[in-house]
Design a protein around this motif. Structure first.
Motif: not given
Length: 500
Positions: A63-68
């Motif tokens: 469930g990471l963000t694209s930024a992460q």
């Protein structure tokens, strides 16, 4: 022991000449496989993480963000730089063999633990750990390889080893297509199996390294001449047994006088690399920055160009990646031998200039809408057929032209410089240029990369070192070498500067 602690006993040795006069044998294949597999792992690592990045944004995974996902890639890069600098210093201080076990162990731990990540912070930390190991590998392994491979084979052996990065990249594309797109494993867990595969491969390599000895060159400058003799005698026996050839003794003229100084201080490392060998340091900076900019600019963004300008679905870009990787590997193998026969200076200058010119032509054709996804990829493959040899030659250069007392640290320093400049700036710049949606902006980026490669070619032509088929000690005099003929007082020569 530090450089100034005590005066060590001088002794005569033929160890470098004995290692360089060896014919190619099973022992050298062991070195290539057990140590050179680092680059395959790096290519596999970067390719796989790039492929599974989008999957990690799903709630069924991490469930990471694209930024992460992007931050995690940067953390891996930071780990590589830290590993290269830290382990490079330790490699010159405590030996090649100890460190290439430790660095591979660190990488194995990092990649295995990545498969157990439960969120962004654990994922990022384990990526840093894996990067730390791979960065350390670059300095520990390159120095060991060059000190164990005979001079006549050193150039094309190094290029072939560097080219194995693209075997890893191709395998990553195949794994991506098979594991991630075929439903072989469940969508919520398949990314963990990918990292498990990398850990299993690292474990196999770690086992093979049990049969790789310490560099006798490192031993001879660290007050261990008896241990160095034992290693060389063992290697000679293994070579004679596998080749059925009786080795001839080197000439008396091939001996050198060593006054061991052990490890040298940080200040002396800086002095040796950047003061005593200033021109060589500038050469290496330019070669590393220019090739890193070209490679990272194109390799990390080619999928974006295929998707945005040619409407290729994102999953299908992996097929193009396989062709791209194949061209790179073939280029390293096909051109590698010429670095030992034609010579370093003409081959490095030639591959840098040809790849730069071809990239500029590719950019022009792209700007004028004269390419398709297929022809664009074919041109990329032609460009990197030459560019892969150029990039590999940058690593070959820095591993040859500095004294052995600082060899691993020099590799680490210039690797870090190249990664910082090319690994950070290039992908960010090209990502923005591609994101603009304007072909003219992409063309400008190609021109920048092409211009930098031509700069590298010019500097190499005028400042390059003719190291082909020469012993490492001839290319750069060890700091430990005692040359009484040059100075009756017995002071040491300025290392590595004879042709500067």
């Amino acid at each position: 022991m530090s450089q100034n602690d005590t005066e060590a006993e001088r002794y005569e040795t033929k160890i470098p000449a004995r290692m360089d006069r060896l014919p190619w044998s099973r022992f050298h294949w062991l070195i290539i496989i057990a140590l050179g597999a680092t680059w395959l792992l790096d290519g596999l690592e970067i390719g796989l993480v790039g492929a599974i990045g989008p999957m990690l944004t799903s709630k069924s995974t991490l469930g990471l963000t694209s930024a992460q996902v992007g931050y995690a890639a940067s953390v891996y890069l930071i780990g590589e730089v830290c590993g290269a600098i830290g382990f490079g210093w330790l490699t010159d201080r405590y030996g090649r063999q100890k460190l290439f076990f430790i660095t591979m162990g660190v990488y194995l731990s990092g990649v295995a633990l990545t498969a157990l990540s439960v969120g962004f912070y654990s994922f990022a930390f384990f990526r840093f750990l894996a990067g730390l190991g791979i960065g350390g590998e670059y300095s520990a392994v390159y120095s060991a390889i060059d000190e164990l491979i005979p001079a006549d084979y050193r150039g094309h052996a190094d290029l072939a080893i560097s080219g194995s990065y693209w075997i890893g990249a191709a395998v990553a594309s195949v794994i991506t297509l098979f594991f991630l797109n075929s439903g072989v494993v469940t969508s919520g867990a398949n990314w963990r199996y990918v990292f498990g595969f990398g850990a299993a491969l690292a474990l196999l390599i770690l086992v093979l390294r049990r049969y790789v000895p310490e560099s006798p060159r490192w031993l001879m400058i660290h007050e261990q001449p008896d241990a160095a003799e034992e290693v060389v005698e063992d290697v000679e026996e293994r070579v004679e047994e596998s080749t059925d050839e009786e080795l001839e003794e080197p000439d008396e003229d091939d001996s050198m006088t060593i006054e061991p100084i052990g490890s040298i201080s940080l200040g002396n490392i800086v002095k040796t690399v950047f003061v005593d060998n200033f021109r060589r340091a500038v050469l290496c900076c330019i070669l590393f920055i220019t090739q890193a900019f070209l490679y990272n600019a194109i390799y990390f963004t080619y999928g974006l160009i295929l998707h945005q300008f040619y409407s290729i679905p994102k999953p299908d870009t992996a097929y193009y990646g396989i062709a791209f990787a194949a061209a790179n590997f073939i280029g390293a193998i096909a051109l590698g031998r010429f670095f030992d026969t034609v010579g370093r200076r003409p081959m490095i200058s030639g591959t840098y200039s040809v790849s730069g010119i071809l990239l500029a032509i590719t950019g022009f054709l792209f700007l004028n809408g004269m390419l398709t996804a297929l022809t664009q990829t074919i041109l990329w493959c032609v460009v990197f057929f030459f560019a892969t040899a150029a990039a590999s030659a940058a690593y070959l250069t820095v591993s040859e032209i500095f004294p052995m007392e600082v060899r691993a640290q020099a590799i680490a320093i210039f690797f870090a410089i190249g990664q910082a400049a090319g690994g950070v700036v290039a992908p960010a710049l090209f990502g923005n240029l591609i994101g603009s949606g304007e072909p003219i902006n992409v063309f400008y980026g190609y021109c920048i990369a092409a211009g930098l490669m031509l700069l590298g070619a010019i500097v190499e032509w005028f400042w390059g070192i003719d190291a082909a088929q020469k012993s490492l000690e001839e290319v750069s005099t060890p700091v430990s070498a005692f040359i009484s003929e040059s100075n009756e007082s017995g002071s040491r020569p300025s290392p590595g500067n004879s042709d500067d």
